[in-house]
Design a protein around this motif. Structure first.
Motif, mmCIF file in Angstrom:
data_model
loop_
_atom_site.group_PDB
_atom_site.id
_atom_site.type_symbol
_atom_site.label_atom_id
_atom_site.label_comp_id
_atom_site.label_asym_id
_atom_site.label_seq_id
_atom_site.Cartn_x
_atom_site.Cartn_y
_atom_site.Cartn_z
ATOM 1 N N THR A 68 0.822 -1.211 0.000
ATOM 2 C CA THR A 68 0.000 0.000 0.000
ATOM 3 C C THR A 68 0.857 1.262 0.000
ATOM 4 N N LYS A 71 1.929 1.683 -3.496
ATOM 5 C CA LYS A 71 0.784 2.112 -4.298
ATOM 6 C C LYS A 71 0.502 3.598 -4.087
ATOM 7 N N ALA A 72 0.619 4.041 -2.831
ATOM 8 C CA ALA A 72 0.405 5.462 -2.539
ATOM 9 C C ALA A 72 1.456 6.316 -3.243
ATOM 10 N N SER A 75 0.500 6.502 -6.819
ATOM 11 C CA SER A 75 -0.589 7.468 -6.982
ATOM 12 C C SER A 75 -0.058 8.894 -6.913
ATOM 13 N N THR A 76 0.907 9.129 -6.028
ATOM 14 C CA THR A 76 1.516 10.457 -5.946
ATOM 15 C C THR A 76 2.197 10.828 -7.258
ATOM 16 N N ALA A 255 -4.219 9.136 -1.125
ATOM 17 C CA ALA A 255 -3.310 8.000 -1.298
ATOM 18 C C ALA A 255 -2.510 7.745 -0.030
ATOM 19 N N ALA A 256 -2.089 8.828 0.629
ATOM 20 C CA ALA A 256 -1.340 8.668 1.876
ATOM 21 C C ALA A 256 -2.222 8.048 2.958
ATOM 22 N N SER A 258 -4.569 5.990 2.449
ATOM 23 C CA SER A 258 -4.892 4.600 2.107
ATOM 24 C C SER A 258 -3.809 3.622 2.508
ATOM 25 N N ILE A 259 -2.675 4.122 2.998
ATOM 26 C CA ILE A 259 -1.585 3.231 3.412
ATOM 27 C C ILE A 259 -2.036 2.425 4.622
#
Length: 591
Positions: A68, A71-72, A75-76, A255-256, A258-259
């Protein structure tokens, strides 16, 4: 307030001021243009930065983005790419709405200014011409007056002189009258020109110049207003992208948020879990009692008194290695090879275990086995499941292709003018063959997967092993190898490196047991698939070939077979169908 009335005599200063206003406008255009270049450069750098840190396809780095946190970060990077796009929008809008528009306006402004000041100069030239005419008539009138005055004085002088004839006097009188008439004419002409000049001058200072200066004033005010509007547009262009930039920043924050650290921790477990269980307790070793090792305890040689025997696990005792190279010290006399060999041969499973271990180490030096037997059980299960899923996808793809070809063939049968149905037979047969081949592959990997999944729950019933000792071996092999093992000199060898392990196998074992007698056949087998034996200890077989089985699968996925007296080796168990002789020595029921 009007320039025409207030600045009627500042024509040159107004000309300089309006030129300065155009220079200011061009300077502002240059500023906006450089700002657009900066925005483009910044957007390009942001895109390159985002691209630089994007994971490369088909690389190990791409696999890391299942976490995650990664992934974040991805997304960034994507949001930063969109963020860069907004700066490109700023550059495009400023160019189209400000730079291009103002550059066109500057050209129009220059033409208008040129026309206005041209009219002003023309009016100046006209009034100057009128002034010159006035001056000329004035000088002529002055001259004529002086000439008339002199002519009058001369006449009077001649008339007073008694010595002058009457004709000369008359001539002087006529000349004086002529001069007076010329003076009168000059006076009338001067008066007329003066009146006309005064009229022209009044019109110049009260009509022409005010009108021209008014136009120049309006032109300058429009320029100032246009700069103000451009500055508002400049700010508005930035303001228009602020909501989208805010969404990009909100995406980064989302996104952050969602970690999930717990999920990442679970992914680490799934990625590296071996499926093995930790080793059990080491039993207490009583050094007060002399150790006695007999053949029934699966020892390799008679131990010397006072030597310790380490026990591993609950029921499995001894070392993890069946043999260890002896410390050939000058003081230590080497034990006869025949004596050790006879003791070693009394326990048949140990020979099997040794061969399985040696085969596993040889496979480690070669390519990765097709059944992923070099991996721990849990990782092997994941690899096999992934392979089965990939094969099912390929089967579905080939099936769809077959259905499409079949439909096309039906269309050709109903409408022969569209194509020849027979032309599709070869392709249809090829696709069908591919489907059959993929199904056989799938069945093979599903069998290995079922074997692994069937063993994983039963791990607790087997002897525990230390993870990392045999990367290419299954648990049953390690269990058999771990029973009552000790090196010939009684030393413990758990901490030896893989290089020492390989050296032991390739020196002591090969040198001391090359002369062993051939094993008897315990059954027969039929090759289900063709296998190319490229690694050490393997043998190549052809589909449908019948061979003799001399050693069954000990849990590592390999079966030892023999083609002739001098040609034998190992093949994957899933590649052959084994028929064991139940009366053969050491044969077990094959499940």
């Amino acid at each position: 307030m009007s320039w025409g009335t207030e600045l009627w005599d500042q024509f040159d200063n107004l000309e300089k001021h309006t030129q300065w206003g155009i220079d200011i406008l061009e300077k502002y255009i240059k500023f906006v243009k450089e700002r657009t270049d900066i925005e483009l450069s910044y957007a390009k750098q942001l895109r390159n930065l985002s691209k630089k840190y994007q994971p490369k396809k088909n690389s190990k780095e791409e696999e890391e983005y299942k976490y995650t946190a990664c992934k974040a970060f991805l997304s960034t990077l994507n949001e930063m790419n969109d963020y860069a796009g907004q700066h490109e929008v700023i550059s495009e809008n400023m160019t189209s709405q400000i730079t291009v528009d103002l550059m066109r306006y500057v050209q129009e402004l220059k033409q208008e200014r040129k026309s206005n000041f041209h009219d002003g100069r023309k009016a100046q030239q006209h009034i100057e011409t009128c002034w010159k005419q006035l001056e000329s008539s004035k000088r002529r009138f002055e001259r004529d007056c002086k000439e008339a005055d002199r002519a009058q004085q001369y006449f009077e002088k001649m008339d007073a002189d008694i010595n002058v004839t009457k004709a000369d006097v008359e001539k002087a009188r006529q000349q004086a009258q002529l001069r007076h008439q010329m003076a009168e004419d000059s006076k009338a002409d001067y008066s007329s020109i003066l009146q006309r000049f005064n009229q022209e001058q009044w019109e110049y200072y009260h009509t022409h110049i005010p009108n021209i200066f008014q136009k120049i004033q309006e032109m300058e005010e429009r320029r100032i207003m246009r700069i103000g509007e451009s500055m508002k547009t400049y700010a508005e262009v930035d303001r228009q992208v602020i909501p989208i930039i805010g969404k990009c920043l909100d995406g980064i924050v989302k996104a952050a948020e969602s970690i999930d650290q717990k999920n990442d921790s679970q992914l680490v477990v799934e990625a590296y879990k071996s499926g093995f269980e930790p080793p059990g307790d080491i039993e207490f070793e009583d050094y007060t009692q002399p150790m006695k090792r007999t053949v029934s305890e699966n020892s390799l040689s008679s131990s010397k008194e006072g030597k310790p025997e380490l026990k591993f696990g609950g029921k499995s005792r001894g070392k993890l290695w069946p043999f260890i190279k002896k410390n050939k010290s000058p003081k230590q006399q080497k034990e006869p090879l025949s004596h050790r060999f006879n003791e070693f041969m009394t326990s048949k499973p140990k020979i099997h275990c040794f061969r399985s271990l040696k085969r596993g180490l040889s496979l480690k030096l070669g390519a990765t086995p097709e059944d992923f037997s070099n991996l721990p059980p849990e990782q092997r299960r994941k690899k096999l499941q992934q392979k089965v899923d990939d094969l099912n996808k390929e089967i579905q793809k080939e099936t769809d292709q077959r259905d499409a070809i079949t439909k096309m063939k039906d269309v050709y049968l109903k409408n022969p003018q569209m194509g020849d149905p027979a032309s599709l037979d070869h392709k249809l047969a090829e696709v069908t063959q591919n489907i059959e081949r993929l199904r056989l592959e799938t069945q093979k990997f599903e069998a290995w997967l079922a074997e692994v999944e069937g063993r994983l729950p039963a791990r607790s019933e087997q002897a525990r092993r230390q993870s990392g000792m045999y990367d290419g071996q299954t648990q049953q092999t390690v269990t058999n190898c771990a029973q009552d093992r000790e090196s010939p000199d009684g030393s413990y060898t758990e901490e030896q490196s893989q290089e020492s392990e390989l050296k032991v196998l390739t020196t002591d074992f090969d040198d001391e047991f090359d002369d062993e007698e051939p094993l008897p056949a315990i059954g027969t087998c039929k090759a289900l698939y063709t296998f190319e034996g490229q690694n050490e200890g393997t043998i190549s077989v052809v589909e449908g070939e019948l061979l003799s089985v001399i050693e069954e699968d000990k849990g590592d996925g390999w079966t030892r077979i023999r083609r002739s007296e001098d040609e034998e080796g190992y093949v994957p168990t899933s590649y052959v169908e084994v028929y064991l002789d139940k009366n053969a020595k050491g044969a077990k029921t094959y499940i």
